[in-house]
Design a protein around this motif. Structure first.
Motif, PDB file in Angstrom:
ATOM      1  N   HIS A 140       0.809  -1.299  -0.040  1.00  0.00           N
ATOM      2  CA  HIS A 140      -0.210  -0.200   0.281  1.00  0.00           C
ATOM      3  C   HIS A 140       0.914   1.089  -0.247  1.00  0.00           C
ATOM      4  O   HIS A 140       0.252   2.269  -0.812  1.00  0.00           O
ATOM      5  N   ASN A 141       1.550   1.403   0.837  1.00  0.00           N
ATOM      6  CA  ASN A 141       2.942   2.874   0.736  1.00  0.00           C
ATOM      7  C   ASN A 141       3.441   2.724   0.064  1.00  0.00           C
ATOM      8  O   ASN A 141       4.207   3.478   0.210  1.00  0.00           O
ATOM      9  N   VAL A 143       3.060   1.406  -2.850  1.00  0.00           N
ATOM     10  CA  VAL A 143       2.764   2.316  -4.067  1.00  0.00           C
ATOM     11  C   VAL A 143       2.792   3.477  -4.417  1.00  0.00           C
ATOM     12  O   VAL A 143       2.397   4.916  -5.282  1.00  0.00           O
ATOM     13  N   LYS A 144       1.960   4.192  -2.483  1.00  0.00           N
ATOM     14  CA  LYS A 144       2.055   5.760  -2.680  1.00  0.00           C
ATOM     15  C   LYS A 144       3.429   6.410  -2.211  1.00  0.00           C
ATOM     16  O   LYS A 144       3.636   7.627  -3.200  1.00  0.00           O
TER      17      LYS A 144
ATOM     18  N   MET B   1      -2.034  11.269   5.235  1.00  0.00           N
ATOM     19  CA  MET B   1      -1.710  11.067   6.406  1.00  0.00           C
ATOM     20  C   MET B   1      -2.026  12.139   7.700  1.00  0.00           C
ATOM     21  O   MET B   1      -1.208  12.923   7.003  1.00  0.00           O
ATOM     22  N   HIS B 685      -1.910  -2.779   7.414  1.00  0.00           N
ATOM     23  CA  HIS B 685      -1.764  -3.448   5.616  1.00  0.00           C
ATOM     24  C   HIS B 685      -1.332  -4.636   5.597  1.00  0.00           C
ATOM     25  O   HIS B 685      -1.524  -5.532   4.367  1.00  0.00           O
ATOM     26  N   PRO B 725      -5.837  -4.225  -4.070  1.00  0.00           N
ATOM     27  CA  PRO B 725      -6.263  -2.138  -4.068  1.00  0.00           C
ATOM     28  C   PRO B 725      -5.535  -2.164  -2.771  1.00  0.00           C
ATOM     29  O   PRO B 725      -4.495  -2.235  -2.242  1.00  0.00           O
ATOM     30  N   SER B 726      -6.335  -0.610  -3.102  1.00  0.00           N
ATOM     31  CA  SER B 726      -5.285   0.239  -1.632  1.00  0.00           C
ATOM     32  C   SER B 726      -6.031   0.027  -0.723  1.00  0.00           C
ATOM     33  O   SER B 726      -7.406  -0.186  -1.567  1.00  0.00           O
ATOM     34  N   PHE B 727      -5.514  -0.515   0.644  1.00  0.00           N
ATOM     35  CA  PHE B 727      -6.208  -0.330   2.091  1.00  0.00           C
ATOM     36  C   PHE B 727      -7.521   0.293   2.363  1.00  0.00           C
ATOM     37  O   PHE B 727      -6.725   1.447   1.956  1.00  0.00           O
TER      38      PHE B 727
END
Ligand code: FES
Ligand code: FES
Lengths: 155, 791
Positions: A140-141, A143-144, B1, B685, B725-727
């Motif tokens: 997740h992070n 990719v971010k 964030m 995550h 996907p993004s969580f």
């Protein structure tokens, strides 16, 4: 034993190796560049990714003798004068790493992605990372972070 | 964030202090270390799942180029060195302790799984050690392997261990059988399931590694190793394996590349590498190849369960009955008995008021790698049983899945809540978690989304899990009462330096969790020191005096609790120093945010001034107070912590290919106080990825001969970035009442709640019950057989 020479992080590097010595072994054991990691023995994990002549390569999949005469960049060569590369900085800012073991390979792979595609979409980033496994972050992070680095580099 | 801004205290998303070294390739993992004059080790692994060893001829190998020596079990036995131990005695139904066969340091007269270590070759180079290993002649007499638990338990089955009749490790029970039987008699409806919790291979990306070193002048052994708990490793090596005493053994766990449980244990390769270094009088280095990790790292899960839920006509849960077979593999390890018993059975009531619960577990030895705690350890298995059963009940009764759960939740005003499964839940608000999860996923809009998918020829499904776990291990007295072998406190030592910076020594090891940042935040919050001025030191028994290590989401609640307590001791000593310097009485000194003041005045002293005075005690109450500002605390809480959550998964299935696409994963968690939101989200995550990996991709497969078919990253499907996907995560905050920070722990939560939410979603989409992992083949076949049955 064959002698190999190449440029690593801008410096000439040479050494005597066995024919079977992998590039990653040469980097880690002969040059002491232990930032490049080994996570598998089947070329799957991507912890060992470095740049050879500007392209991301799994250094466990190349013999040291095959890299003769090339320009190799490892994670140690990415920051300039203590300033993190935008991809490194984005990984820190967006918590794109936990244990850090996959991180050098992830970062080197991402830098190559952004050199080929300055504005990758999220699916493009995810697909590009197919050859890099992370067990900690759920990606997740990561990719971010890569997305943020792309924005920053266009900046 | 959330922005960390200038606040570096508790609750801020402080960016991690440890990241710079990892991002620049300056991390120091075990394989990055080299000792002067080191030799390299390679282990010969058994190719057979079950065989007698009639003899081992190492002569040719010993003569091979570069070989320093070759050792087998007999060499270690001669020195009184033994193998891995079990750390938890489980009392069986019949009152007897579980069966724990003795394990030698290398396989001696038999092997019991493919990959069991048979010999160590030490040579000048790794390549020479590997070449020489091929020259070792082992006279194996192969025997039929027992891979399936049912086969190992069958009447007349061969015995893996002489002292374990029937290959039964234990037969254990929890709860009230009579009350549960009575509840089932009153049932309006009984839902039954038979489910398999798939066997997993942890695959931390850093393979395990060890370097043994021996200083003959000091008679001091040092083991550098990939450990989650170096102090426990030292205790176990010294007390049980003959590699002590503790004061002559130092264990260093430097940077460690992920653990997930698999690096809790003391493995044979570490024992033998350390011993060989002493034997040979030179450092010996060993690093696992990934293929060896697959074979020798402790695996996880592997349960077969039959469970039944009795409900009345409104769907109120009356009773739960669970019967589980759990695979422990070839021999026990530290947590291999605790994981399928207490860490599993104590959570079978879930978030519900089910008044009567009865669980029984048989654990079985088989010719497979040892199975032990893996992220979540027992609690994902319990959640899987409860939440599959509840989901199926909703379907069978025609009650909405969320509504059925809501009817049975323990109400928020019932805490502390005594579960029928031994534990007392501390706090929680389950309806709130579910409400919020339904909002975030847009539960009400699901049928429209399903319709839209159907129009595109896709099957859409939604799955829910409402879960609770017990973690933060602690408390020592309870753990000891239940059969645990060690204490479960944690320690912290805060040293103020004379110029006002701080060094914190903690027994909690960080291998991705971010302790170097979060523990610095606790210090920042309570001692007013910016995080940049706090150095967090962990992982070396020669530097950190005590520790129990990192597992079971214990670092925040227990390790953090110790840091807090040590900080309070600093504050109290500082108060006395301040009183002296400010010429006031101690009672009149107030403290806040790193500054002492005399009540009602503007006279103040900062913590930095206090520290300086403590080390340069020219004006100091030496008659009543020692110099220095250095305090140690141990913390051993009175209860476990009980994180909980409500998770939704949404998937789309392509009926033509069986491919499951994860569309959404929403987790609303109650992990107590959130010390660093960025890090907590990251932990969740990672847990989601491992949980979804279990639900959709990962499966350890042995063939009938005990050969590991999924022995590489080419055969064992590790989740990749494009699987997800993004969580979406959110935390609610019901502070834990049993530790001073109110923390519940977040390391395992994601992996506990997500597998069953994901499987429930797949089953909802396809309308057929299937087991994990829901691979395209399995999904496609299920759809085909459903179509055939309909014809
Ligand atoms: S080490 Fe795994 S791909 Fe190179
Ligand atoms: S950060 Fe640990 S494997 Fe990626």
């Amino acid at each position: 034993m064959p002698t190999v020479s190449m440029t690593v992080n801008g410096q000439p590097a040479a050494g005597e190796v066995e024919g079977r010595t992998l590039l990653v072994e040469f980097l880690r054991e002969h040059l002491g560049l232990t930032g490049t990691h080994v996570g598998c023995d089947t070329s799957q994990c991507g912890a060992c990714v470095v740049h050879v002549d500007g392209k991301s390569v799994k250094s466990c999949t190349l013999l040291a003798v095959q890299a003769v005469g090339t320009e190799v960049t490892t994670i140690e060569g990415l920051a300039t004068n203590g300033t993190l590369h935008p991809v490194q900085a984005a990984f820190k800012e967006h918590h794109g790493l936990q244990c850090g073991f996959c991180t050098p390979g992830m970062v080197m792979s991402a830098v190559d992605l952004l050199s080929q595609n300055a504005s990758p979409s999220e699916p493009e980033i995810r697909e590009w990372l197919e050859g890099n496994i992370c067990r900690c972050t759920g990606y997740h992070n990561i990719v971010k972070a890569i997305d943020a680095a792309a924005q920053a580099m266009k900046g | 964030m959330p922005d960390s801004g200038t606040n570096t205290g508790i609750g801020a998303s402080v960016r991690r202090k440890e990241d710079f070294r990892f991002l620049t390739g300056k991390g120091k993992y075990t394989d990055d270390l080299n000792r002067p004059g080191q030799a390299h080790a390679y282990f010969l692994l058994s190719p057979h799942a079950r065989a007698k060893i009639n003899g081992i001829d190492t002569n040719a190998a010993k003569q091979a180029p570069g070989v320093v020596d070759v050792f087998t079990a007999a060499d270690l036995a001669a020195d009184g060195v033994s193998g891995p131990i079990c750390g938890w005695v489980v009392t069986q139904k019949n009152g007897e302790p579980h069966k724990s066969p003795a394990v030698s340091a290398l396989a001696s007269d038999r092997v019991n799984y493919v990959g069991e270590q048979v010999a160590i070759v030490v040579a000048e180079t790794l390549a020479q050690a590997k070449d020489a290993a091929e020259l070792i002649e082992v006279n194996y007499q192969p025997q039929p392997a027992l891979i399936k638990m049912k086969d190992a338990l069958a009447n007349g089955a061969a015995q893996l261990h002489d002292d374990v009749p029937g290959n039964l490790c234990f037969d254990w029970e929890i709860g009230d059988k009579a009350a549960t039987d009575a509840a089932f008699k009153k049932a309006h409806h009984v839902t039954k399931i038979d489910i398999h919790n798939n066997r997993l291979i942890p695959n931390a990306i850093e393979p395990r590694a060890a370097i043994g070193d021996y200083d003959s002048g000091m008679d001091m052994m040092t083991l550098y190793t990939t450990s989650q708990n170096p102090h426990v490793a030292r205790l176990v090596l010294a007390a049980f394996m003959g590699l002590g005493p503790e004061n002559k053994l130092r264990v260093v766990a430097p940077d460690v590349g992920g653990g997930f449980g698999s690096k809790i244990y003391v493995y044979r390769d570490e024992i033998v590498t350390l011993w060989a270094a002493k034997k040979l009088g030179r450092p010996v280095k060993w690093t696992a190849e990934r293929s060896a990790s697959f074979l020798t790292d402790a695996h996880g899960r592997d349960h077969d369960t039959h469970a039944e839920l009795a409900v009345d006509k409104d769907g109120t849960f009356l009773g739960l009955r669970v019967s589980t077979l759990a695979n422990v593999g070839a021999h026990n390890q530290i947590f291999s008995t605790a994981t399928p018993s207490y860490l599993y059975g104590c959570l079978l009531a879930g978030q519900y008021r089910t008044p009567a619960v009865y669980g029984e577990v048989k654990t079985v030895f088989t010719n497979t790698a040892p199975v032990d705690a893996y992220r979540g350890a027992g609690r994902p298995e319990a959640t899987f049983v409860v939440e599959r059963l509840v989901e199926k009940t909703a379907k069978e009764m025609g009650i909405d899945r969320a509504e059925l759960r809501r009817r049975n939740f323990i109400p928020p005003d019932q805490f502390p809540y005594q579960s029928p499964c031994l534990v007392q839940y501390d706090s929680g608000d389950f309806p709130h978690l579910l409400d919020r999860a339904m909002e975030v996923i847009d539960y009400a809009g699901f049928s429209a989304r399903k319709q839209a998918s159907a129009e595109r020829g896709k099957l859409r499904g939604i799955g829910l899990s409402c879960w609770i776990e017990a973690c933060g291990l602690a408390p020592s007295a309870v753990v000891g009462f239940l059969g645990g072998g060690v204490g479960q406190w944690e320690s912290a030592n805060i040293k103020f330096n004379p110029t006002g910076s701080v060094t914190l020594y903690t027994g909690s090891h960080s291998h991705g969790q971010g302790h170097e940042t979060v523990f610095a935040q606790i210090i920042s919050e309570h001692l007013g020191v910016p995080v940049e001025s706090v150095e967090v030191v962990h992982g070396d028994t020669a530097v950190v005096p005590f520790g129990m290590g990192t597992y079971g989401s214990r670092s925040g609640p227990v390790g953090g609790g110790a840091v807090y307590k040590a900080a309070q001791k600093i504050v109290e000593k500082g108060r006395k120093i301040a009183a002296h310097l400010l010429e006031a009485s101690v009672e009149d000194i107030e403290y806040a945010g790193g500054t002492y003041s005399v009540a009602g005045t503007d006279r103040t002293k900062t913590m930095a001034e206090i520290a300086f005075a403590a080390y340069v005690p020219h004006n100091y109450p030496l008659d009543v107070l020692e110099p220095g500002l250095d305090e140690t605390a141990f913390f051993d809480p009175m209860n476990f912590t009980f994180p909980s959550g409500a998770y939704f998964a949404e998937v789309e299935v392509d009926p033509d290919t069986g491919v499951v696409t994860v569309l959404d994963m929403v987790g609303i968690d109650d992990v107590g106080t959130v010390m660093n939101p960025m890090i907590v989200a990251g932990q969740l995550h990672g847990g989601f990825a491992q949980g979804i990996g279990q639900a959709l991709y990962e499966q350890c497969v042995y063939d009938e001969n005990g050969q590991l078919l999924t022995g590489s990253l080419m055969d064992y499907c590790m989740p990749r970035a494009d699987h997800f996907p993004s969580f979406r995560t959110e935390e609610t905050n019901q502070p834990c009442p049993h530790n001073p920070l109110g923390v519940k722990g977040c390391g395992e939560a994601g992996a506990i709640g997500s597998p069953v939410a994901m499987l429930n979603a797949v089953i909802d989409a396809i309308g057929v019950n299937i087991d994990m992992p829901a691979t395209p083949e399995k999904v496609w076949r299920a759809l085909q057989s459903q179509a055939q049955a309909a014809e």
